[in-house]
Design a protein around this motif. Sequence first.
Motif, PDB file in Angstrom:
ATOM      1  N   TYR A  77      44.421  35.950  34.008  1.00 41.51           N
ATOM      2  CA  TYR A  77      44.681  37.342  34.364  1.00 41.51           C
ATOM      3  C   TYR A  77      46.056  37.828  33.910  1.00 41.51           C
ATOM      4  N   GLY A  78      46.865  36.950  33.338  1.00 42.35           N
ATOM      5  CA  GLY A  78      48.172  37.358  32.832  1.00 42.35           C
ATOM      6  C   GLY A  78      49.141  37.796  33.905  1.00 42.35           C
ATOM      7  N   THR A  79      49.087  37.165  35.077  1.00 47.75           N
ATOM      8  CA  THR A  79      49.957  37.559  36.176  1.00 47.75           C
ATOM      9  C   THR A  79      51.336  36.911  36.068  1.00 47.75           C
ATOM     10  N   ARG A  80      52.328  37.606  36.586  1.00 51.22           N
ATOM     11  CA  ARG A  80      53.686  37.079  36.641  1.00 51.22           C
ATOM     12  C   ARG A  80      53.787  36.053  37.771  1.00 51.22           C
ATOM     13  N   ARG A  81      54.947  35.415  37.849  1.00 49.47           N
ATOM     14  CA  ARG A  81      55.113  34.335  38.827  1.00 49.47           C
ATOM     15  C   ARG A  81      54.895  34.806  40.259  1.00 49.47           C
ATOM     16  N   ASN A  82      55.599  35.879  40.663  1.00 50.24           N
ATOM     17  CA  ASN A  82      55.463  36.350  42.037  1.00 50.24           C
ATOM     18  C   ASN A  82      54.088  36.952  42.281  1.00 50.24           C
ATOM     19  N   GLU A  83      53.525  37.603  41.270  1.00 51.56           N
ATOM     20  CA  GLU A  83      52.179  38.162  41.403  1.00 51.56           C
ATOM     21  C   GLU A  83      51.169  37.057  41.660  1.00 51.56           C
ATOM     22  N   THR A  84      51.323  35.943  40.960  1.00 50.59           N
ATOM     23  CA  THR A  84      50.421  34.802  41.152  1.00 50.59           C
ATOM     24  C   THR A  84      50.607  34.201  42.540  1.00 50.59           C
TER      25      THR A  84
ATOM     26  N   GLY B 207      30.765  37.027  37.672  1.00 47.81           N
ATOM     27  CA  GLY B 207      30.371  37.054  39.077  1.00 47.81           C
ATOM     28  C   GLY B 207      31.397  37.751  39.953  1.00 47.81           C
ATOM     29  N   GLU B 208      31.804  37.048  41.005  1.00 48.55           N
ATOM     30  CA  GLU B 208      32.726  37.616  41.987  1.00 48.55           C
ATOM     31  C   GLU B 208      34.192  37.513  41.563  1.00 48.55           C
ATOM     32  N   PHE B 209      34.444  37.047  40.362  1.00 45.86           N
ATOM     33  CA  PHE B 209      35.835  36.849  39.938  1.00 45.86           C
ATOM     34  C   PHE B 209      36.139  37.551  38.613  1.00 45.86           C
ATOM     35  N   GLY B 210      35.470  38.655  38.354  1.00 46.04           N
ATOM     36  CA  GLY B 210      35.697  39.375  37.109  1.00 46.04           C
ATOM     37  C   GLY B 210      36.830  40.379  37.181  1.00 46.04           C
ATOM     38  N   ARG B 211      37.333  40.612  38.384  1.00 50.05           N
ATOM     39  CA  ARG B 211      38.397  41.592  38.569  1.00 50.05           C
ATOM     40  C   ARG B 211      39.445  41.036  39.511  1.00 50.05           C
ATOM     41  N   CYS B 212      40.726  41.244  39.178  1.00 52.37           N
ATOM     42  CA  CYS B 212      41.821  40.755  40.021  1.00 52.37           C
ATOM     43  C   CYS B 212      42.716  41.930  40.406  1.00 52.37           C
ATOM     44  N   GLN B 213      42.838  42.185  41.683  1.00 54.66           N
ATOM     45  CA  GLN B 213      43.692  43.251  42.192  1.00 54.66           C
ATOM     46  C   GLN B 213      45.054  42.653  42.549  1.00 54.66           C
ATOM     47  N   VAL B 214      46.081  42.990  41.771  1.00 53.87           N
ATOM     48  CA  VAL B 214      47.432  42.475  42.014  1.00 53.87           C
ATOM     49  C   VAL B 214      48.152  43.444  42.942  1.00 53.87           C
ATOM     50  N   ARG B 215      48.344  43.048  44.183  1.00 53.37           N
ATOM     51  CA  ARG B 215      48.971  43.928  45.171  1.00 53.37           C
ATOM     52  C   ARG B 215      50.492  43.869  45.119  1.00 53.37           C
TER      53      ARG B 215
END
Length: 227
Positions: A180-187, A205-213
């Motif tokens: 998902y290309g997330t940064r360290r704190n985002e991960t 399936g249930e993991f095609g989208r990642c909401q980075v809060r």
Amino acid sequence: MDGVALLRPEEQVFTAMLTGFANQQLARNLARTTVEGRENTVKAFTAYVNTYPWNWTPATVDEWLGDLRSLRDLKRSTIRSYSEAIRSFCHFVTDPLYEWTATCEDRFGTHLVQVVHEWNTAAHVRDNESDPKKRAFTKAELHAFFAHCDDEVARIRSLGRKGWLPSFRDATVFKTAYAYGTRRNETRMLDAADFGRNPHGVEFGEFGRCQVRFGKAKKGSPSAAEC
């Protein structure tokens, strides 16, 4: 502190400056880590020059930053962040609205000046300042890395040790950050509820989208949600 006799005037005025500087930054919604980092930098510079801000000069900044580059071999981005901390502090104490210049003239017979200028600091002109010698992994290297992570999980579990669960967690986190290309704190701040279906990638399936809060915050703002 006007008209009040101080026991240790230099130390007490400097401490009051740091407190005011911190409050001003917090009022601007800057992160506490930023505020504390700048304060520590100002204290480190003060200790290096062995004098208080009303006696600082641009030459002392040049000498300090030069030593950090030549003796400690700090990265360019670190050097620039240090100079920016001193610049921000000087901008605060020289602002007539806060009356620190008048206070120093009354108590110490001198005034504050901005000691960080465009001719003794580096401009931030690139978004990516990573060392060019540190290249990204090739696909083969990434495959080998992820395979090693999976092998470690299997190896530790085969020994009957409980440590296979943390290893499995680490392997999953590495793959998630890459996918998902997330940064360290985002991960670090991801939760299972942040994953969901993606109509453009039903095969996941249930993991095609990642909401980075907890996305990268802009200056003076909280973390921004990203998809």
